[in-house]
Design a protein around this motif. Structure first.
Motif, PDB file in Angstrom:
ATOM      1  N   GLU A 145      67.960  23.013  75.592  1.00  0.00           N
ATOM      2  CA  GLU A 145      67.620  23.455  74.296  1.00  0.00           C
ATOM      3  C   GLU A 145      66.230  22.477  74.196  1.00  0.00           C
ATOM      4  O   GLU A 145      65.534  22.249  72.489  1.00  0.00           O
ATOM      5  CB  GLU A 145      68.975  22.219  73.762  1.00  0.00           C
ATOM      6  CG  GLU A 145      70.432  23.589  73.736  1.00  0.00           C
ATOM      7  CD  GLU A 145      71.202  22.161  72.865  1.00  0.00           C
ATOM      8  OE1 GLU A 145      71.178  21.556  72.755  1.00  0.00           O
ATOM      9  OE2 GLU A 145      72.826  22.815  72.856  1.00  0.00           O
ATOM     10  N   ASP A 163      63.318  24.578  72.028  1.00  0.00           N
ATOM     11  CA  ASP A 163      63.312  24.769  70.749  1.00  0.00           C
ATOM     12  C   ASP A 163      63.061  23.553  69.838  1.00  0.00           C
ATOM     13  O   ASP A 163      62.761  23.900  68.820  1.00  0.00           O
ATOM     14  CB  ASP A 163      65.548  24.029  70.268  1.00  0.00           C
ATOM     15  CG  ASP A 163      66.510  25.297  70.585  1.00  0.00           C
ATOM     16  OD1 ASP A 163      65.660  26.589  71.010  1.00  0.00           O
ATOM     17  OD2 ASP A 163      66.920  24.998  70.921  1.00  0.00           O
ATOM     18  N   VAL A 164      62.372  22.289  70.995  1.00  0.00           N
ATOM     19  CA  VAL A 164      61.819  20.792  70.287  1.00  0.00           C
ATOM     20  C   VAL A 164      60.579  20.718  70.775  1.00  0.00           C
ATOM     21  O   VAL A 164      60.290  20.178  70.613  1.00  0.00           O
ATOM     22  CB  VAL A 164      62.995  20.334  70.203  1.00  0.00           C
ATOM     23  CG1 VAL A 164      64.006  20.376  69.090  1.00  0.00           C
ATOM     24  CG2 VAL A 164      62.921  19.275  71.151  1.00  0.00           C
ATOM     25  N   ARG A 216      56.212  24.047  76.982  1.00  0.00           N
ATOM     26  CA  ARG A 216      57.491  25.716  77.416  1.00  0.00           C
ATOM     27  C   ARG A 216      56.624  26.329  77.865  1.00  0.00           C
ATOM     28  O   ARG A 216      57.720  27.436  78.640  1.00  0.00           O
ATOM     29  CB  ARG A 216      57.830  26.093  75.691  1.00  0.00           C
ATOM     30  CG  ARG A 216      58.320  27.228  76.126  1.00  0.00           C
ATOM     31  CD  ARG A 216      59.043  27.328  74.335  1.00  0.00           C
ATOM     32  NE  ARG A 216      58.638  26.773  73.077  1.00  0.00           N
ATOM     33  CZ  ARG A 216      58.057  25.830  71.873  1.00  0.00           C
ATOM     34  NH1 ARG A 216      56.902  26.609  72.066  1.00  0.00           N
ATOM     35  NH2 ARG A 216      58.348  25.376  71.725  1.00  0.00           N
TER      36      ARG A 216
END
Length: 185
Positions: A28, A31-32, A38
């Motif tokens: 998760e 996502d942030v 990333r």
């Protein structure tokens, strides 16, 4: 396979449960996290080739040249000092105000300049090593403004750090590669 030195520390799951430090131990974090983090994760994932984790040899610095200033490569030892910095990128050096290459993590981690206790940093490494999984830390730190001795003009700020395990034998983590997104504060 956990390193032999885990007996020197409290059990990992209990330590994580008792920690209030901001970290994400699932995917998760994608996502942030920043695009830089990333990209770092995507590269590591592509180098696994279906294995639990890649080897150090699977990581080609030329493939991630733009990330190298943000990267730290840490060797995992079976006895104290347990973790030694083997490669420290220039942005990482700027964040610390000095180059900790060849030094133990315990006394040269991000935040040492503000007397930030190493417990949470070591806990992040332990997770990557014992669980053999990524861990994302998003505790904001500002690096020292070291003037003319820094690679950066003015202080720098950590946006987030991703720790990823590497293994020479496919089972035991012998290195951890980290990428910290660092920007001018």
């Amino acid at each position: 396979m956990a390193p032999m030195w885990t007996g020197d520390f409290p059990p990992l799951d209990g330590a994580l449960e008792n920690s209030g430090h901001p970290r994400i131990v699932t995917l998760e974090f994608l996502d942030v996290c920043s695009p830089r983090i990333r990209r770092f994760y995507s590269y590591w994932e592509s180098r696994r080739n279906g294995r639990l984790m890649p080897t150090r040899g699977d990581i080609n610095p030329a493939d991630i040249a733009d990330l190298l200033p943000y990267i730290v490569l840490t060797e995992v030892l079976n006895e104290a000092p347990y973790l030694i910095y083997r490669l420290v990128g220039t942005k990482q050096v700027a964040m610390r105000g000095r180059d900790p290459t060849g030094m133990p993590v315990i006394s040269n981690h991000l935040g040492h300049h503000i007397a930030f206790a190493p417990d949470e940093i070591i806990l992040n490494y332990r997770f990557a090593i014992e669980k053999r999984q990524p861990i994302y830390d998003y505790y904001p730190l500002t690096g020292p403004d070291t003037g003319d001795t820094s690679f950066e003009a003015g202080p720098v700020k950590e946006i987030g750090t991703l720790l990823l395990p590497l293994s020479a034998d496919g089972e035991r983590v012998n290195m951890v590669i980290c990428c910290t997104d660092i920007r001018n504060a």
